[in-house]
Design an enzyme around this catalytic site. Structure first.
Site, mmCIF file in Angstrom:
data_model
loop_
_atom_site.group_PDB
_atom_site.id
_atom_site.type_symbol
_atom_site.label_atom_id
_atom_site.label_comp_id
_atom_site.label_asym_id
_atom_site.label_seq_id
_atom_site.Cartn_x
_atom_site.Cartn_y
_atom_site.Cartn_z
ATOM 1 N N CYS A 225 0.836 -1.192 0.000
ATOM 2 C CA CYS A 225 0.000 0.000 0.000
ATOM 3 C C CYS A 225 0.885 1.262 0.000
ATOM 4 O O CYS A 225 1.678 1.445 -0.913
ATOM 5 C CB CYS A 225 -0.962 -0.042 1.180
ATOM 6 S SG CYS A 225 -2.251 1.208 1.114
ATOM 7 N N ASP B 297 -8.265 -2.882 -8.346
ATOM 8 C CA ASP B 297 -7.764 -2.003 -7.283
ATOM 9 C C ASP B 297 -7.880 -0.538 -7.711
ATOM 10 O O ASP B 297 -7.132 -0.079 -8.567
ATOM 11 C CB ASP B 297 -6.300 -2.338 -6.985
ATOM 12 C CG ASP B 297 -5.757 -1.589 -5.784
ATOM 13 O OD1 ASP B 297 -6.394 -0.605 -5.342
ATOM 14 O OD2 ASP B 297 -4.690 -1.979 -5.300
ATOM 15 N N HIS C 208 -7.823 -3.893 -3.731
ATOM 16 C CA HIS C 208 -6.730 -3.397 -2.906
ATOM 17 C C HIS C 208 -6.616 -4.219 -1.626
ATOM 18 O O HIS C 208 -7.606 -4.562 -1.002
ATOM 19 C CB HIS C 208 -6.964 -1.925 -2.554
ATOM 20 C CG HIS C 208 -5.761 -1.264 -2.001
ATOM 21 N ND1 HIS C 208 -4.691 -0.919 -2.782
ATOM 22 C CD2 HIS C 208 -5.449 -0.887 -0.739
ATOM 23 C CE1 HIS C 208 -3.765 -0.357 -2.027
ATOM 24 N NE2 HIS C 208 -4.199 -0.332 -0.778
#
Length: 105
Positions: free
Chosen positions: A20, A69, A97
């Site tokens: 991330c 995502d 995600h």
């Protein structure tokens, strides 16, 4: 941490991985390091990746993302990947995600 490993003589080529926000930071760190200490990087669904920073990377990078995502669009990774000589993008179909840590199967 890099300084501790180098001082101990363990290695001069470390790998770096981030998820991330950390996946985006991998690109910044590799661009700054330019192959000095890090020999490879892995960005799992990285966010906030700088295309201009990617142009300064001198080591291989693996990008991993899901095709669904919204925070790490595959098209963005392809554009960023054009700036890095040795890179690979692995896309997991039907994943969003954070799929590595989720219960989603």
């Amino acid at each position: 941490m890099v300084n501790e490993f180098v001082a101990a003589g363990i290695t001069k080529k470390l790998g770096i991985i981030g998820f991330c926000f950390g996946g985006g930071q991998v690109i910044d760190i590799l661009a700054h390091d330019q192959g000095g200490c890090f020999g490879v990087g892995v960005s799992f669904y990285g966010t906030g990746i700088s295309t201009s920073a990617a142009a300064n990377i001198r080591v291989p990078v693996l990008f991993i993302a899901g095709d669904n995502d919204p925070l790490c669009p595959v098209n963005n990774l392809k554009d960023i990947g054009k700036e890095i000589e040795h890179q690979k993008i692995v896309v997991f179909q039907g994943r969003g995600h954070g799929f590595v840590r989720s219960e989603e199967h």
